[in-house]
Design a protein around this motif. Structure first.
Motif, short mmCIF file in Angstrom:
data_model
loop_
_atom_site.label_atom_id
_atom_site.label_comp_id
_atom_site.label_asym_id
_atom_site.label_seq_id
_atom_site.Cartn_x
_atom_site.Cartn_y
_atom_site.Cartn_z
N VAL A 1 0.88 -1.30 0.00
CA VAL A 1 -0.03 0.07 0.08
C VAL A 1 0.93 1.30 -0.07
O VAL A 1 1.70 1.31 0.81
N GLN A 2 0.66 1.94 -0.96
CA GLN A 2 1.51 3.26 -0.86
C GLN A 2 0.82 4.54 -0.14
O GLN A 2 1.52 5.12 0.59
N GLU A 3 -0.56 4.70 -0.12
CA GLU A 3 -1.28 5.50 0.73
C GLU A 3 -2.66 4.98 0.86
O GLU A 3 -3.20 4.18 0.22
N PHE A 4 -3.27 5.54 2.06
CA PHE A 4 -4.75 5.28 2.22
C PHE A 4 -5.23 6.13 2.90
O PHE A 4 -4.72 7.40 3.39
N GLN A 5 -6.62 6.37 2.75
CA GLN A 5 -7.61 7.47 3.25
C GLN A 5 -8.81 6.79 4.02
O GLN A 5 -9.42 5.93 3.38
N LEU A 6 -9.14 7.33 5.12
CA LEU A 6 -10.10 6.71 6.22
C LEU A 6 -11.16 7.80 6.26
O LEU A 6 -10.72 8.96 6.86
N VAL A 7 -12.55 7.68 5.72
CA VAL A 7 -13.52 8.65 5.95
C VAL A 7 -14.55 7.88 6.56
O VAL A 7 -14.95 6.86 6.55
N GLY A 21 -17.74 3.62 8.00
CA GLY A 21 -16.40 4.08 7.62
C GLY A 21 -16.02 3.61 6.23
O GLY A 21 -16.58 2.75 5.70
N LEU A 22 -15.34 4.43 5.64
CA LEU A 22 -14.93 4.12 4.19
C LEU A 22 -13.27 4.33 4.05
O LEU A 22 -12.71 5.20 4.65
N VAL A 23 -12.76 3.07 3.63
CA VAL A 23 -11.28 3.34 3.38
C VAL A 23 -10.94 3.20 1.92
O VAL A 23 -11.35 2.33 1.23
N THR A 24 -10.08 3.99 1.51
CA THR A 24 -9.72 3.88 -0.04
C THR A 24 -8.14 3.79 0.00
O THR A 24 -7.20 4.36 1.05
N LEU A 25 -7.55 2.90 -0.98
CA LEU A 25 -6.08 2.46 -0.92
C LEU A 25 -5.53 2.81 -2.14
O LEU A 25 -6.34 2.49 -3.43
N VAL A 26 -4.29 3.16 -2.22
CA VAL A 26 -3.53 3.32 -3.55
C VAL A 26 -2.38 2.21 -3.46
O VAL A 26 -1.47 2.43 -2.47
N THR A 27 -2.43 1.45 -4.24
CA THR A 27 -1.13 0.33 -4.32
C THR A 27 0.11 0.87 -5.02
O THR A 27 0.05 1.95 -5.76
N LYS A 28 1.18 0.54 -4.51
CA LYS A 28 2.41 0.97 -4.91
C LYS A 28 2.66 0.55 -6.48
O LYS A 28 2.16 -0.28 -6.77
#
Length: 361
Positions: A1-7, A21-28
């Motif tokens: 995982v490169q970065e994640f966002q928790l809403v 809750g909502l989690v979005t991920l960006v892979t490397k």
């Protein structure tokens, strides 16, 4: 995982069908430089005094050994144009799951189910959880304005001794009253990011599937003794629930002045395959006390069965695909009213098409 966002709340219209809750991920992704990483963790009884200490009830730690290893590697295929990234993760964990009934069952037989002494069911049994996952990603930079990527992910979970929410350390049930499963899943997603003037467009297409067989560890009926514990088959097993999902999503973003406009739509198609639930397929006897069990006096018996001569295993299995389709469309604006005030507003419309009922009852 490169970065994640928790809403956690205040979802923008672009996020539909979510209430928690909502989690979005960006892979490397790979870069022009070849680089990688590796890691290994071992936790074992020989490495600390905690392993030999009990929990106040006389039971040691439920982990005898735990191996975790993994690594990643990324780099260029063609400098500045094509890149790759690979990652793998492995976990192997095992330890004792202790059976301790609430009452003394030493010498109590259950010969009709092949058990000469219920006391032989007490004590530690080896539980384990083996996890494996692998990810691969291929990225193509097609000029300054277009970027393509294909990412594929596979995971597998092989577990024995799962108690179904009763804790994984000490239970008032025999080890045969737990379950074994070997779940696996795979998803592949293709993404096209493109810059169009001052706008940015993202198109995603994804397919995923999962296989989830949950197996019983005993052919005997479930035996529930209220003041003592349980043995025999776990009542709700076996269960199967294979599934697949297809998603296509497009988002277009355009920024000007103090406004950041975004429009998009998504289509999700779900399907259940070989969906099977045959609870109480081996039956379940219920007793209030150990004395009632010894006297052969249950207060209830539960048995699942099929109607109209249909075998229960067939009656409890939905062989045809059960499909559900969901569609959503939205438009939103993020307006920077002042340096300290941002206003997000918009509209979203969602629709769902569910499978028809299998029975009018």
């Amino acid at each position: 995982v490169q970065e994640f966002q928790l809403v956690t709340n205040g979802f923008a219209p672009e996020y539909g069908r979510s209430t928690g809750g909502l989690v979005t991920l960006v892979t490397k992704s790979g870069t022009n430089r070849l680089r990688g990483s590796a890691r290994y963790l071992f936790r074992g009884n020989d490495l600390g005094s905690w392993a030999n200490a009990d929990d106040g009830l006389g039971d040691p730690s439920n982990i005898d050994s735990w191996h975790q290893l993994g690594g990643s590697l990324g780099g260029p295929i063609v400098q500045d144009k094509q890149f790759f990234f690979l990652a793998v993760d492995v976990s192997r964990r095992s330890g004792p799951l202790v059976t301790r009934f609430s009452r003394d069952v030493s010498g109590v037989p259950a010969t009709e189910w092949g058990i000469s002494d219920l006391g032989s069911l007490e004590g530690p049994s080896t539980q384990f959880q083996n996890l494996f996952s692998i990810l691969g990603k291929w990225t193509i930079q097609a000029g300054e304005n277009n970027r393509f990527s294909i990412r594929s992910f596979y995971t597998k979970n092989n577990t024995d001794g799962f108690t179904g929410g009763r804790g994984q350390k000490t239970i008032q049930a025999a080890f045969e009253n737990t379950e074994k499963f070997e779940n696996s899943g795979h998803n592949t997603i293709a993404t096209w990011n493109s810059t169009i003037g001052k706008g940015f467009n993202e198109l995603k297409v994804m397919y995923s599937y999962q296989i989830r067989p949950r197996q019983a560890k005993s052919d005997n009926p479930a035996i529930v003794i209220t003041d003592t514990g349980e043995f025999g088959r776990r009542f709700y097993l076996p269960i199967e629930g294979d599934g697949e999902k297809f998603t296509i999503q497009n988002n277009f973003q355009y920024a000007f002045g103090d406004h950041d406009l975004k429009f998009g739509a998504d289509l999700n198609a779900y399907a259940l395959l070989n969906n099977r639930f045959t609870g109480w397929s081996a039956g379940e006897y219920r007793f209030f006390t150990l004395e009632d069990f010894q006297a052969g006096q249950p207060f209830a018996y539960v048995q699942g069965f099929g109607l109209n001569g249909v075998p229960y295993a067939e009656a409890g299995t939905a062989k045809e695909r059960q499909r559900q389709t969901a569609f959503g469309i939205y438009a939103q604006d993020k307006w920077q009213v002042t340096p300290n005030l941002t206003l997000t507003y918009g509209l979203r419309w969602d629709a769902n098409w569910n499978p028809p009922a299998r029975s009018p009852v």
